[in-house]
Write a protein that holds these residues in place. Structure first.
Motif, PDB file in Angstrom:
ATOM      1  N   GLY A 194       0.811  -1.214   0.000  1.00 48.01           N
ATOM      2  CA  GLY A 194       0.000   0.000   0.000  1.00 48.01           C
ATOM      3  C   GLY A 194       0.835   1.250   0.000  1.00 48.01           C
ATOM      4  N   VAL A 195       1.933   1.259   0.762  1.00 44.79           N
ATOM      5  CA  VAL A 195       2.801   2.429   0.813  1.00 44.79           C
ATOM      6  C   VAL A 195       3.578   2.567  -0.491  1.00 44.79           C
ATOM      7  CG1 VAL A 195       4.777   3.469   1.964  1.00 44.79           C
ATOM      8  CG2 VAL A 195       3.003   2.379   3.320  1.00 44.79           C
ATOM      9  N   LYS A 196       4.117   1.456  -0.975  1.00 45.17           N
ATOM     10  CA  LYS A 196       4.925   1.499  -2.199  1.00 45.17           C
ATOM     11  C   LYS A 196       4.105   1.998  -3.374  1.00 45.17           C
ATOM     12  CE  LYS A 196       7.816  -1.414  -5.156  1.00 45.17           C
ATOM     13  NZ  LYS A 196       8.351  -2.797  -5.360  1.00 45.17           N
ATOM     14  N   GLN A 197       2.870   1.523  -3.480  1.00 43.29           N
ATOM     15  CA  GLN A 197       2.028   1.925  -4.604  1.00 43.29           C
ATOM     16  C   GLN A 197       1.695   3.418  -4.550  1.00 43.29           C
ATOM     17  OE1 GLN A 197       1.765  -0.774  -2.779  1.00 43.29           O
ATOM     18  NE2 GLN A 197       1.866  -2.462  -4.241  1.00 43.29           N
ATOM     19  N   LYS A 203       5.118   9.849  -7.115  1.00 37.07           N
ATOM     20  CA  LYS A 203       6.318  10.149  -7.900  1.00 37.07           C
ATOM     21  C   LYS A 203       5.959  10.423  -9.363  1.00 37.07           C
ATOM     22  CE  LYS A 203      10.237  10.248  -5.668  1.00 37.07           C
ATOM     23  NZ  LYS A 203      11.110  11.447  -5.758  1.00 37.07           N
ATOM     24  N   LEU A 204       5.013   9.641  -9.886  1.00 34.83           N
ATOM     25  CA  LEU A 204       4.574   9.859 -11.258  1.00 34.83           C
ATOM     26  C   LEU A 204       3.945  11.238 -11.421  1.00 34.83           C
ATOM     27  CD1 LEU A 204       3.027   6.375 -12.169  1.00 34.83           C
ATOM     28  CD2 LEU A 204       5.121   7.389 -13.082  1.00 34.83           C
ATOM     29  N   PHE A 205       3.135  11.643 -10.442  1.00 40.66           N
ATOM     30  CA  PHE A 205       2.518  12.970 -10.496  1.00 40.66           C
ATOM     31  C   PHE A 205       3.586  14.066 -10.432  1.00 40.66           C
ATOM     32  CE2 PHE A 205      -1.752  11.420  -8.579  1.00 40.66           C
ATOM     33  CZ  PHE A 205      -2.114  10.901  -9.821  1.00 40.66           C
ATOM     34  N   THR A 313       1.670   9.109   2.062  1.00 40.62           N
ATOM     35  CA  THR A 313       3.138   9.019   1.996  1.00 40.62           C
ATOM     36  C   THR A 313       3.797  10.036   2.929  1.00 40.62           C
ATOM     37  OG1 THR A 313       3.177  10.550   0.107  1.00 40.62           O
ATOM     38  CG2 THR A 313       3.095   8.192  -0.394  1.00 40.62           C
ATOM     39  N   ALA A 314       3.090  10.432   3.974  1.00 39.98           N
ATOM     40  CA  ALA A 314       3.620  11.462   4.874  1.00 39.98           C
ATOM     41  C   ALA A 314       4.952  11.061   5.500  1.00 39.98           C
ATOM     42  CB  ALA A 314       2.595  11.771   5.980  1.00 39.98           C
ATOM     43  N   ALA A 315       5.136   9.766   5.731  1.00 37.98           N
ATOM     44  CA  ALA A 315       6.381   9.302   6.351  1.00 37.98           C
ATOM     45  C   ALA A 315       7.558   9.366   5.384  1.00 37.98           C
ATOM     46  CB  ALA A 315       6.217   7.874   6.868  1.00 37.98           C
ATOM     47  N   GLN A 316       7.283   9.536   4.084  1.00 37.94           N
ATOM     48  CA  GLN A 316       8.351   9.620   3.082  1.00 37.94           C
ATOM     49  C   GLN A 316       8.356  10.990   2.400  1.00 37.94           C
ATOM     50  OE1 GLN A 316       5.824   7.070   2.557  1.00 37.94           O
ATOM     51  NE2 GLN A 316       6.860   5.744   4.004  1.00 37.94           N
ATOM     52  N   ALA A 317       7.855  12.019   3.080  1.00 36.60           N
ATOM     53  CA  ALA A 317       7.651  13.332   2.466  1.00 36.60           C
ATOM     54  C   ALA A 317       8.934  13.925   1.886  1.00 36.60           C
ATOM     55  CB  ALA A 317       7.045  14.300   3.482  1.00 36.60           C
ATOM     56  N   GLU A 318      10.076  13.610   2.492  1.00 35.87           N
ATOM     57  CA  GLU A 318      11.333  14.208   2.031  1.00 35.87           C
ATOM     58  C   GLU A 318      11.722  13.726   0.628  1.00 35.87           C
ATOM     59  OE1 GLU A 318      12.184  10.304   3.772  1.00 35.87           O
ATOM     60  OE2 GLU A 318      11.054  12.048   4.471  1.00 35.87           O
ATOM     61  N   ALA A 319      11.063  12.696   0.120  1.00 34.49           N
ATOM     62  CA  ALA A 319      11.401  12.163  -1.199  1.00 34.49           C
ATOM     63  C   ALA A 319      10.674  12.889  -2.328  1.00 34.49           C
ATOM     64  CB  ALA A 319      11.065  10.669  -1.260  1.00 34.49           C
TER      65      ALA A 319
END
Length: 525
Positions: A194-197, A203-205, A313-319
């Motif tokens: 769920g997180v990866k998707q 990322k696509l956006f 994706t809040a936990a990966q926001a820096e990406a």
């Protein structure tokens, strides 16, 4: 509909009191308490030993010699040592048992997931072996899943999503199937489903330029803009921005009703309610609606697809280009503008996308450093991947046919603080269109009916949640009405840089995000 609905709806509950995770936590807690007791007893034993040495020395040469008292004290010392050592050993065994049971649960869950993946791979290989008829094999597998008794559409879709990788590999042929097996042996593909998707989609956006970094501009709405009972004033007349008296019902239904109200405000708005408890301390309620704008990926309304992906994706926001979660900025600035102080307790509610944001905020250490979230109450939200700390209570309402809740690829872990309640409502009339079934499953009105049923004391599985709500709001009894003060704030997602062919707001589009955040520090203008 309500009374018949409540009588016939059945609920299944995971997590909270009575769950395996709750029992394991109790075992671990018992081990900690026994360990503390053993340490306290050691101090007592050492004191008895010191007293025996002192009395033995003081009695030297005494006539008559106090054999009886000294022997009694020595026996007490030996008995105390035995009890202290037994208690310390029991504490170690209890702690070890809790850890062993937890590890066994995790191991069993991993084994079950691996077996299900292998079964999906085998099904995919079989369907792929049909050659030109492979599509018929896929359709048959899906139909078999749908016909499984007692399985709702949510569970079916979650299984399809989780099995897509191995099933697809098998469908492509033995070579791809072997590659999938090797990837599992090497530990690849172990990220949380769920997180990866959501990460890839966001990322696509970003890459396609459909989402643009921005900042949150917050405006407090006068009551005339959100309360139909408030009298209107002529154009140009000064409107009061003071909070309005409000009443909140200290119940599951009463809290979710705040998110229902939020749908009626101007787009992009949230409700903030301050309740003054009997002890004089305030508690703050923040009510979030769900997704309001589906027309574009990134709109001015923060409750859009971009906002949903920010929450997921809040936990990966820096990406990502947008490294701030704008909805969290809206919540924080609204609370500050309403007068909330650091450390004061906050309860968040949200439906659908609002539930995503509530869970993401409650799981974000940076947000929690500024906002003391005690509880979240969410409905119809795919939020299971938010790692909410044990100090925050979660009540998560889902429905067996709600496909929105399947977007996180599985049910939340049944932890002591996270209670998931799944409703199994009466079936709709035979022949009801699938679209209507899905719409009714996700409807907040129906979740409110679920909440009303769960507020019934006969539903003991939600006793802990109802008690938490009563305590947080300072209500005398569960379900009581408590007085408060309400504000409504509207958030606007403004791009930091002008898009192609457009001008930035007031010519300030080239300023960086921190400068804009400082400019709207108080969130009211």
């Amino acid at each position: 509909m309500a009374e018949e609905y409540k009588e016939r709806t059945v609920f299944s509950v995971e997590g909270g009191p009575g769950s395996v995770s709750y029992t394991l936590a109790e075992i671990a807690g018992a081990g900690v308490e026994l360990g503390q007791l053993a340490r306290d007893m050691l101090s007592l034993v050492e004191r008895i030993q010191a007293e025996w040495f002192w009395l033995n020395g003081a009695a030297a040469g005494a006539a008559p010699y106090p054999h009886g008292p000294l022997d009694a004290l020595l026996n007490a010392l030996w008995a105390g040592r035995r009890v202290q050592e037994d208690t310390a050993a029991l504490a170690r065994k209890t702690a070890q048992a809790g850890a062993s049971y937890a590890a066994a649960e995790a191991r069993n869950a991993a084994i079950t997931a691996r077996l299900e993946s292998l079964a999906a791979l085998r099904q995919g290989l079989h369907a792929g072996s049909l050659g030109p008829l492979a599509l018929f094999g896929v359709a048959q597998n899906i139909a078999t899943s749908l016909r499984k008794p007692g399985t709702g559409l949510r569970d079916v879709v979650e299984k399809i999503l989780n099995d897509a990788g191995p099933y697809g590999a098998g469908l492509l042929g033995p070579g791809f199937g072997m590659a999938y097996l090797l990837s599992q042996l090497r530990g690849q593909g172990t990220s949380t489903p769920g997180v990866k998707q959501a990460f890839v989609l966001r990322k696509l956006f970003d890459t396609a330029g459909l989402a643009h970094p921005g900042h949150m501009v917050v405006r407090q709405l006068p009551a005339q803009e959100w309360d139909s009972a408030e009298p209107s004033f002529p154009s140009g007349h000064a409107s009061s921005t003071e909070g309005r008296p409000w009443t909140v019902k200290a119940s599951i239904e009463g809290l979710l009703d705040g998110s229902n109200d939020a749908y009626k405000y101007p787009p992009g708005s949230i409700g903030v309610v301050r309740v003054q408890r009997p002890d004089g301390t305030p508690v703050w309620l923040v009510h979030l609606p769900g997704t309001e704008d589906w027309s574009t990926v990134d709109s001015a309304n923060p409750f859009d697809m971009e906002g949903n992906l920010e929450g997921l994706t809040a936990a990966q926001a820096e990406a990502f280009k947008q490294q701030e979660v704008l909805m969290q900025q809206l919540i924080k600035e609204s609370l500050r503008a309403a007068g909330a102080l650091p450390g004061e307790e906050v309860l968040l509610t949200g439906h659908s996308g609002g539930g995503i944001h509530a869970a993401a905020a409650a799981a974000d250490p940076a947000f929690l450093a500024e906002v003391n979230v005690k509880m979240i109450v969410i409905a119809g939200a795919p939020a299971r991947n938010a790692e909410v700390p044990a100090s925050t209570a979660v009540l998560d309402l889902e429905n067996e046919h709600d496909l929105v809740t399947a977007a996180d690829f599985g049910p939340p872990a049944p932890t002591p603080n996270w209670v998931t309640v799944t409703s199994h409502r009466p079936p709709l009339p035979e022949g009801t269109d699938l679209g209507d079934i899905l719409k009714e499953a996700h409807s907040l009105d129906n979740y409110l009916d679920d909440a009303a049923a769960l507020d019934n004391p006969e539903n003991s599985a939600t006793d802990g949640s109802r008690e938490a709500i009563k305590t947080i709001l300072g209500a005398g009894v569960a379900g009581a009405a408590v007085a408060g003060t309400k504000w409504v704030f509207q958030g606007k997602d403004v791009d930091d840089q002008p898009r192609s062919g457009t001008k930035s707001e007031k010519g300030a589009g080239t300023k960086n995000k921190s400068e804009k955040s400082d400019r709207y520090k108080l969130g009211v203008r």
